[in-house]
Design a protein around this motif. Structure first.
Motif, PDB file in Angstrom:
ATOM      1  N   LEU A   1       8.735   3.695  -1.591  1.00  0.00           N
ATOM      2  CA  LEU A   1       8.458   2.179  -2.189  1.00  0.00           C
ATOM      3  C   LEU A   1       7.370   1.302  -1.460  1.00  0.00           C
ATOM      4  CD1 LEU A   1      12.341   1.178  -2.680  1.00  0.00           C
ATOM      5  CD2 LEU A   1      10.623   1.481  -4.159  1.00  0.00           C
ATOM      6  N   ASP A   2       6.969   1.990  -0.242  1.00  0.00           N
ATOM      7  CA  ASP A   2       6.048   1.401   0.662  1.00  0.00           C
ATOM      8  C   ASP A   2       4.519   2.003   0.092  1.00  0.00           C
ATOM      9  OD1 ASP A   2       7.805   0.002   2.044  1.00  0.00           O
ATOM     10  OD2 ASP A   2       8.159   1.519   3.281  1.00  0.00           O
ATOM     11  N   THR A   3       4.465   2.930  -0.658  1.00  0.00           N
ATOM     12  CA  THR A   3       3.098   3.515  -1.031  1.00  0.00           C
ATOM     13  C   THR A   3       2.435   2.301  -1.929  1.00  0.00           C
ATOM     14  OG1 THR A   3       4.112   5.437  -0.997  1.00  0.00           O
ATOM     15  CG2 THR A   3       1.945   5.302  -2.297  1.00  0.00           C
ATOM     16  N   PRO A   4       1.112   2.118  -1.551  1.00  0.00           N
ATOM     17  CA  PRO A   4       0.582   1.190  -2.352  1.00  0.00           C
ATOM     18  C   PRO A   4       0.530   1.355  -4.179  1.00  0.00           C
ATOM     19  CG  PRO A   4      -0.875   1.744  -0.596  1.00  0.00           C
ATOM     20  CD  PRO A   4       0.380   2.588  -0.515  1.00  0.00           C
ATOM     21  N   LYS A   5       0.523   2.338  -4.331  1.00  0.00           N
ATOM     22  CA  LYS A   5       0.604   2.735  -5.669  1.00  0.00           C
ATOM     23  C   LYS A   5       1.878   2.345  -6.307  1.00  0.00           C
ATOM     24  CE  LYS A   5      -0.540   6.839  -9.026  1.00  0.00           C
ATOM     25  NZ  LYS A   5      -0.714   8.080  -8.984  1.00  0.00           N
ATOM     26  N   VAL A   6       2.973   2.122  -5.383  1.00  0.00           N
ATOM     27  CA  VAL A   6       4.263   1.764  -6.009  1.00  0.00           C
ATOM     28  C   VAL A   6       4.532   0.516  -5.677  1.00  0.00           C
ATOM     29  CG1 VAL A   6       6.915   2.137  -5.884  1.00  0.00           C
ATOM     30  CG2 VAL A   6       5.523   3.987  -5.626  1.00  0.00           C
ATOM     31  N   VAL A   7       3.704   0.085  -4.781  1.00  0.00           N
ATOM     32  CA  VAL A   7       3.717  -1.725  -4.376  1.00  0.00           C
ATOM     33  C   VAL A   7       3.390  -2.172  -5.456  1.00  0.00           C
ATOM     34  CG1 VAL A   7       3.010  -3.390  -2.988  1.00  0.00           C
ATOM     35  CG2 VAL A   7       3.817  -1.253  -2.043  1.00  0.00           C
ATOM     36  N   ASP A   8       2.033  -1.860  -5.791  1.00  0.00           N
ATOM     37  CA  ASP A   8       1.496  -2.416  -7.275  1.00  0.00           C
ATOM     38  C   ASP A   8       2.332  -2.413  -8.386  1.00  0.00           C
ATOM     39  OD1 ASP A   8      -0.661  -2.849  -5.909  1.00  0.00           O
ATOM     40  OD2 ASP A   8      -1.724  -1.289  -7.044  1.00  0.00           O
TER      41      ASP A   8
END
Length: 359
Positions: A288-295
């Motif tokens: 959930l903290d990966t930028p791809k997921v944050v976006d």
């Protein structure tokens, strides 16, 4: 002009290009209205009736929203008797076909629908909802109660919230954080919200996780609804998990959700797809903290891509002539042979196929 395969492959090429760029995206996941697209859906049913009487029900686009979805015409051909049923009371439309004993059941249904991407600014518009509609959209369903453990959980999540938008956001964040997508769940799941909370098993697929959002929202006094449909094209942002992989969309059903925020209007919300992106990227170590997921997490609260077709928002659907009783929702073709229900989650034995083309 029908572009069909060429148009679809162009979209796939764009998605592949996006995935190949630094960070894997053309831009942050941020759907915006970008013009209407027309899709043609073709459902082909060939029932293995073995000489017995049979019937089938094929859902077609019914739900209308001026800003993002407009159902078109539906036509059908069959060697049996069939009719297009538009049920405004239940909020569904479907082709109902019947075959006598001795016939070999065949049915083809073709529907068109226009869609476009959505983005709802989280700013005051003065949008409001009448008491009757609000009562309907905060009411419980057979599998989505709004009392007991659902109400208790909703109260815990929204404690201290200052307004409807804050409540809607808190519930979204809680569902994203506390649930997981379960790849072993059949189909899109069932959406038995109370059982999920009682057992503590907050896993499932879209019809489970997004129904959980709807139930918690309704229990908090927020009008909310599930939207049942299917993906029909790739994601424009390079997320393979958020789009169809080919023109054959037999297994591409997906349930989205909406919540009504007083003063703003209807917001698309899709915590289940956030969890799908995490699971799809497990080999990459996505969290959930990966930028791809944050976006994606940010984008799916208030926005949605137009690569998905909405069929209806109905719960507890009763099909005319069926022996099954009420269905939790109508997102898959249904059939019965000699009064016995077929497995809609096993299209290879049913048998049915669904294809989508861009017009």
């Amino acid at each position: 002009m029908t572009l069909t395969r060429r148009d679809f492959l162009n979209a796939c090429g764009l998605a592949a290009l996006a995935a190949a760029l630094p960070g894997g995206l053309l831009a942050a996941y941020a759907p915006r209205p970008d013009g209407w697209k027309t899709f043609s859906l073709t459902t082909r049913v060939d029932l293995p009736a073995d000489g017995k009487a049979a019937q089938a029900w094929v859902p077609v686009p019914y739900f209308t929203a001026d800003a993002w979805t407009r159902p078109g015409d539906t036509t059908f051909t069959t060697n049996g008797d069939a009719e297009l049923v538009v049920d405004d009371v239940q909020g569904v439309a479907f082709v109902h076909a019947r075959w006598k004993a001795g016939q070999t059941p065949e049915l083809q249904v073709v529907s068109t629908v226009e869609t476009q991407s959505r983005h709802v600014p989280l700013t005051e518009t003065g949008a409001t909802m009448g008491d009757a509609e609000r009562a309907e959209l905060t009411a419980p369903t057979d599998l989505i109660p709004t009392d007991g453990i659902v109400a208790e959980t909703a109260a815990m999540i929204t404690d201290g919230a200052v307004n409807d938008l804050d409540r809607a956001q808190r519930i979204y964040d809680w569902v994203v954080t506390e649930t997981e997508r379960n790849p072993d769940t059949r189909g899109c799941g069932l959406g038995d919200v109370a059982s999920m909370l009682h057992t503590g098993d907050l896993t499932g697929k879209c019809a489970d996780l997004n129904a959980l959002y709807v139930g918690l929202a309704r229990a908090s006094g927020l009008p909310a609804r599930d939207l049942y449909g299917l993906r029909v094209a790739p994601s424009s942002f390079g997320y393979k998990a958020l789009g169809a992989g080919s023109e054959v969309v037999t297994g591409a059903q997906h349930c989205r959700a909406e919540v009504f925020v007083e003063g703003i209007g209807w917001l698309p919300v899709d915590p289940a797809d956030v969890r799908k992106v995490v699971l799809a990227g497990a080999d990459e170590g996505l969290t959930l903290d990966t930028p791809k997921v944050v976006d994606v997490r940010k984008g799916l609260f208030g926005a949605a891509e137009g690569n998905w077709v909405c069929l209806n928002d109905a719960h507890d659907v009763v099909l005319p002539g069926s022996t099954r009783g009420a269905l939790p929702f109508l997102m898959y073709p249904q059939a019965e042979i000699d009064g016995r229900a077929q497995d809609e989650l096993d299209p290879s034995s049913f048998t049915y196929t669904i294809t989508a083309q861009t017009v």
